[in-house]
Structures are given as structure tokens and as C-alpha cells.
Write a protein that holds these residues in place. Structure first.
Motif, PDB file in Angstrom:
ATOM      1  N   LYS A  62      16.479 -62.230  21.838  1.00  0.00           N
ATOM      2  CA  LYS A  62      16.237 -63.579  21.322  1.00  0.00           C
ATOM      3  C   LYS A  62      17.553 -64.264  20.986  1.00  0.00           C
ATOM      4  N   GLU A  63      18.456 -63.528  20.354  1.00  0.00           N
ATOM      5  CA  GLU A  63      19.749 -64.107  19.983  1.00  0.00           C
ATOM      6  C   GLU A  63      20.595 -64.445  21.199  1.00  0.00           C
ATOM      7  N   ARG A  64      20.298 -63.805  22.333  1.00  0.00           N
ATOM      8  CA  ARG A  64      21.034 -64.083  23.572  1.00  0.00           C
ATOM      9  C   ARG A  64      20.315 -65.100  24.456  1.00  0.00           C
ATOM     10  N   GLY A  65      19.266 -65.732  23.918  1.00  0.00           N
ATOM     11  CA  GLY A  65      18.602 -66.806  24.643  1.00  0.00           C
ATOM     12  C   GLY A  65      17.547 -66.366  25.629  1.00  0.00           C
ATOM     13  N   VAL A  66      16.968 -65.169  25.402  1.00  0.00           N
ATOM     14  CA  VAL A  66      15.968 -64.626  26.324  1.00  0.00           C
ATOM     15  C   VAL A  66      14.661 -64.399  25.571  1.00  0.00           C
ATOM     16  N   ASP A  67      13.551 -64.911  26.102  1.00  0.00           N
ATOM     17  CA  ASP A  67      12.236 -64.630  25.537  1.00  0.00           C
ATOM     18  C   ASP A  67      11.786 -63.230  25.963  1.00  0.00           C
ATOM     19  N   ILE A 226      21.149 -56.577  29.602  1.00  0.00           N
ATOM     20  CA  ILE A 226      20.116 -57.391  30.253  1.00  0.00           C
ATOM     21  C   ILE A 226      20.515 -58.868  30.257  1.00  0.00           C
ATOM     22  N   ALA A 227      20.883 -59.386  29.089  1.00  0.00           N
ATOM     23  CA  ALA A 227      21.233 -60.801  28.991  1.00  0.00           C
ATOM     24  C   ALA A 227      22.467 -61.122  29.826  1.00  0.00           C
ATOM     25  N   GLY A 228      23.431 -60.205  29.845  1.00  0.00           N
ATOM     26  CA  GLY A 228      24.627 -60.427  30.634  1.00  0.00           C
ATOM     27  C   GLY A 228      24.338 -60.527  32.115  1.00  0.00           C
TER      28      GLY A 228
END
Length: 234
Positions: A62-67, A226-228
Motif C-alpha cells: 500500500k505504501e508503494r502505491g499498489v492495491d 514486487i513494487a519495484g
């Protein structure tokens, strides 16, 4: 699905093997963002040991902008459906329904959750575990517990019973069809998958510990991977 906002404990309609559907719980961070990750958790005994890790990882996403979306499967956690009636095949149908219901773009599987992985979406497998290895570990745990209680159970006898009638393993009543499926179940192999190992995160796997625990550093590291990669993919 009920509930709204960032962090939500909601419900959703999961299809059942016998037809119809059931209300199952859903834990989600949903802000209608572009990237939406379905989380398929560790199964059975390992699910208990890794639940907090999984939720912490979702916080970090969530903090990395991913639902992210963590739906209960019929027969698991707070579900009112009998586990012994569920199969890997029926759970895969549930996964497909969840993908459609939540507009999923990517998937993360944890340990034996990889056995439910859909072949059609980009997927990360964290420390994937095959069905035979999962069964072997739970059967071994049962034989040890029986010995400590003063009676003997053989692995061979338990396997034969599991194939015919199902088996109670680590407090989970696995039906005969799912037992037979687990004996040969292997992670699906596609060109859209990335394997993440415990070594990539550092530390020791939570599934190896005797009691449920957490590892905030490792959960943040998995979310960062994952976010990266999602950022690199555009």
C-alpha cells in the motif's frame, strides 16, 4: 464486495464446488489504483505461521502505491464451508472468480499457495512449495505428535487412509480428493512468473518456526521487490 476506503475487511461471493456461492471474508487495501495484486497465501499449518507476515507485506505494498487483495478460500479461516469438501480444482475456480471480481492485474503466491496460481497473469512465487512436500511435512508432524502421545502411526498407513477417506492434518480436515491432488500437485510453470526465495529477503523462513511469528523486515523486502518490478514494467 462490501466495504470501502484504504484498509478494508469486506466480504465477497466465492463460487462453491457443489454450485452456488458463499460469503467469504476479504482483507484488502483498495484505492482503485492501476496495479492490483491478488495474494494467494500459504496453506494449512503454514497459513497460521505466515498470516501476519502476509498482512504486513500488504501494508508495505500500500505504501508503494499498489492495491492488494487477500480473499478467504471456502473452508479456510472464518469460512463456514466444510474444508473436506474443497479441492485444489475448486479453489482454482475461486481464484479465477476473485481475479475477475477485483480486476486483478498481478498475483503473489506464498509457499503452497503457488499450487493455485493462474497461468494467465504475471505472478511472483514466494518460496514455492509442491503438494508432495506439503503433505510429507504435515504427515511427519502427525506421526511425531502420535508418538509423543504414546501411540504409533505410520506414514504409509496415513497416506492410504488419506487417499480413501481423507485425513486430519495439523487441525485441517483434508478430503480424499484434495489429498490425492496434493500427492502430485506442482507449481504451474509459465513465462509470466518470478520466483522469490527466502534468501532474497534475508533471515529464516517463518514456516520453519514452531509458532506463528512475524518478520517485518522480510515482509517489506518482498513488497519492495514486487513494487519495484511493477514500476520497471511501467
Amino acid at each position: 464486495m462490501s466495504g470501502s476506503g484504504a484498509r478494508t475487511i469486506a466480504t465477497w461471493q466465492a463460487p462453491l464446488v457443489c454450485g452456488g456461492s458463499s460469503d467469504e471474508l476479504l482483507f484488502t487495501f483498495n484505492r482503485a489504483r492501476e496495479r492490483r495484486v491478488l495474494v494467494l497465501p500459504a496453506l494449512f499449518d503454514e497459513a497460521n505461521k505466515m498470516r501476519r507476515f502476509t498482512v504486513q507485506m500488504m501494508h508495505a505494498l500500500k505504501e508503494r502505491g499498489v492495491d492488494s487483495f487477500l480473499p478467504d478460500l471456502p473452508g479456510c479461516n472464518e469460512s463456514l464451508e466444510p474444508l473436506e469438501l474443497q479441492t485444489l480444482e475448486s479453489w482454482r475456480t475461486v481464484v479465477e472468480a476473485a481475479m475477475e471480481a477485483f480486476d486483478i492485474t498481478d498475483v503473489l503466491t506464498i509457499r503452497a499457495g503457488t499450487l493455485l496460481s493462474p497461468p494467465s497473469l504475471p505472478t511472483w512465487h514466494f518460496a514455492p512449495l509442491s503438494g508432495p512436500k506439503l503433505l510429507r511435512a504435515m504427515i511427519r508432524a502427525r506421526t511425531i505428535a502420535a508418538r509423543e502421545a504414546g501411540h504409533e502411526e505410520s506414514s504409509e498407513g496415513l497416506i492410504e487412509l488419506g487417499r480413501k477417506e481423507g485425513l486430519m492434518l495439523a487441525g485441517w480436515h483434508i478430503g480424499p480428493k484434495m489429498f490425492r491432488e496434493l500427492e502430485t500437485a506442482e507449481p504451474v510453470q509459465t513465462d509470466f512468473q518470478t520466483v522469490v526465495t527466502q534468501k532474497d529477503l534475508g533471515g529464516r523462513g517463518l514456516w520453519l518456526r514452531a509458532e506463528p511469528d512475524d518478520d517485518y523486515k522480510a515482509s517489506k523486502a518482498l513488497a519492495a521487490i514486487i513494487a519495484g518490478e511493477l514500476e520497471d514494467a511501467g
